[in-house]
Design an enzyme around this catalytic site. Structure first.
Site, short mmCIF file in Angstrom:
data_model
loop_
_atom_site.label_atom_id
_atom_site.label_comp_id
_atom_site.label_asym_id
_atom_site.label_seq_id
_atom_site.Cartn_x
_atom_site.Cartn_y
_atom_site.Cartn_z
N HIS A 76 0.83 -1.22 0.00
CA HIS A 76 0.00 0.00 0.00
C HIS A 76 0.85 1.26 0.00
O HIS A 76 0.52 2.25 0.67
CB HIS A 76 -0.97 0.02 1.18
CG HIS A 76 -2.28 -0.61 0.85
ND1 HIS A 76 -3.12 -1.16 1.80
CD2 HIS A 76 -2.93 -0.78 -0.33
CE1 HIS A 76 -4.19 -1.66 1.23
NE2 HIS A 76 -4.10 -1.43 -0.06
N GLU A 105 3.45 -5.96 -3.91
CA GLU A 105 2.57 -4.98 -4.55
C GLU A 105 2.76 -3.58 -4.00
O GLU A 105 2.72 -3.35 -2.79
CB GLU A 105 1.10 -5.39 -4.39
CG GLU A 105 0.16 -4.44 -5.09
CD GLU A 105 -1.29 -4.87 -5.01
OE1 GLU A 105 -2.14 -4.17 -5.58
OE2 GLU A 105 -1.58 -5.90 -4.39
N GLU A 143 -2.48 -0.01 -10.01
CA GLU A 143 -3.87 0.24 -9.64
C GLU A 143 -4.21 1.72 -9.60
O GLU A 143 -5.38 2.08 -9.72
CB GLU A 143 -4.19 -0.40 -8.29
CG GLU A 143 -3.50 0.22 -7.10
CD GLU A 143 -3.87 -0.48 -5.80
OE1 GLU A 143 -4.37 0.21 -4.89
OE2 GLU A 143 -3.66 -1.70 -5.69
N HIS A 170 -6.81 -5.11 -11.12
CA HIS A 170 -7.17 -4.56 -9.81
C HIS A 170 -8.69 -4.53 -9.70
O HIS A 170 -9.38 -4.13 -10.64
CB HIS A 170 -6.60 -3.15 -9.69
CG HIS A 170 -6.89 -2.48 -8.39
ND1 HIS A 170 -7.66 -1.32 -8.29
CD2 HIS A 170 -6.52 -2.78 -7.12
CE1 HIS A 170 -7.72 -0.94 -7.04
NE2 HIS A 170 -7.04 -1.81 -6.30
#
Length: 380
Positions: free
Chosen positions: A189, A213, A239, A289
């Protein structure tokens, strides 16, 4: 056939769009600009004024017209364009009585492997979620953070040694809990600096994550390239990108090994299939995503069905409250073995349920982010 009406619909945390025609065919789409749905709704209404009276089957022309008419773009605009694009493909499929994937060249697979969402504010809860996912037949688990889903109202502080060391041990625990029978999609994130991301990537390499990610923010392609060049875990990102050109820049730098286009943000099915083709030319996998509604899932599956380099599909049922089945009929379901069956129903295979708006009242997202113990803003 002409478009007669374009209607944005706010359901729960999602923004859908209905595009109606004089032939009685209605298309359904979704915007992925989840942080600014109100702005995206306004953009849908503006695009709708252009679309009424137009032929819904001229999808690429309408895409280019909406994208290029203004000098300004961004997530809210692209979310609106994406929602309309998906709805137009839905109309085209229903018009020709065939699934969208058939119009894109036909299926290269009959089912799409998915990863399950796991949430939790403690390591124990997250680990239990991974074990539960394995017992339910999932072979991959994602939204899996080594930093926990802690409340954004709680100020954050850890020493560097604790931050990196605890994260490594957390991933070790995930792997030990399920063995090698489940792939772990490690979600950062964007919470790390490039140097921190390299340290953590090297520290968890032995646990063979499926991908790493968004280790850093997407603002600088060189930073992601730096991380990718220093670790031996595939980088997954994209994303937050809203155009094929951003993906091309990341691909050209070898900064990504799994592209993560959000079909509801990158220009719909039209944009998603182009990004998949760009990635295919570099032997890069596609992991669409999808933190959104069943409309997004159905649109993503059209890419999964037709892209030879499709790898894995995000499947957000770990927070299914209220049940997404309240929204639509025809939604894809898990087969108990880690896959979603790809529907052969016309269009994207969905219809809005009667009473969906009443059963799924709007839940606005407020402006709130997490602060460090010193009062500064952090990424989470």
């Amino acid at each position: 056939m002409k478009i007669t009406k374009v209607t944005p619909l706010m359901l729960d945390r999602y923004l859908l769009v209905q595009v109606e025609t004089d032939a009685g065919i209605t298309g359904l789409g979704e915007s992925g600009a989840w942080g600014f749905l109100e702005a995206s709704k306004s953009a849908i209404e503006k695009f709708g004024r252009y679309l009424v009276g137009e032929d819904p089957l001229r999808i690429e022309h309408h895409w280019q017209y909406m994208y290029r008419f203004s000098h300004f773009r961004g997530a809210a605009i692209m979310g609106a364009l994406s929602a309309i694009d998906i709805a137009l493909w839905d109309i085209m499929g229903k018009h020709f009585d065939t699934p969208v994937h058939q119009l894109l060249g036909g299926k290269v697979r009959d089912k799409a492997r998915v990863y399950y969402h796991v949430f939790g504010d403690t390591t124990e809860v997250l680990t239990e979620g991974i074990v539960d996912a394995k017992e339910r037949g999932f072979t991959a688990v994602g939204h899996l953070t080594p930093f926990l889903d802690e409340d954004r109202d709680v100020p954050y502080f850890k020493t560097h040694a604790d931050k990196i060391g605890d994260a490594i041990e957390t991933v070790r625990g995930y792997r030990e809990a399920v063995g090698t029978g489940v792939d772990l999609c490690i979600e950062i994130h964007r919470r790390m600096t490039p140097t921190e991301a390299v340290q953590l990537g090297l520290g968890i390499e032995e646990f063979h994550p499926y991908f790493f990610e968004d280790p850093v923010t997407p603002d600088n392609f060189d930073e992601m390239e730096y991380v990718a060049s220093k670790i031996n875990i595939p980088i997954a990102t994209g994303e937050r990108y809203s155009s094929i050109w951003e993906f091309e820049m990341a691909l050209s730098k070898n900064a990504v090994q799994y592209v993560r286009p959000d079909v509801c943000l990158v220009g719909g099915i039209s944009g998603g299939r182009k990004i998949a083709a760009l990635a295919e030319a570099r032997h890069v996998g596609v992991v669409p995503h999808n933190p959104l509604s069943p409309v997004s899932t159905a649109a993503c599956l059209q890419i999964a069905a037709t892209a030879p380099n499709f790898a894995l599909q995000e499947y957000p049922i770990g927070e299914d409250v209220p049940p997404k089945s309240n929204m639509v009929t025809g939604m894809a379901e898990h087969d108990g073995n880690g896959y979603l069956t790809i529907s052969d129903a016309p269009g994207i295979g969905l219809e809005l349920k009667p009473g969906a708006i009443e059963n799924c009242p709007e839940t606005p997202r407020e402006v709130i982010t997490r602060l460090h113990a010193d009062g500064s803003v952090i990424d989470q």
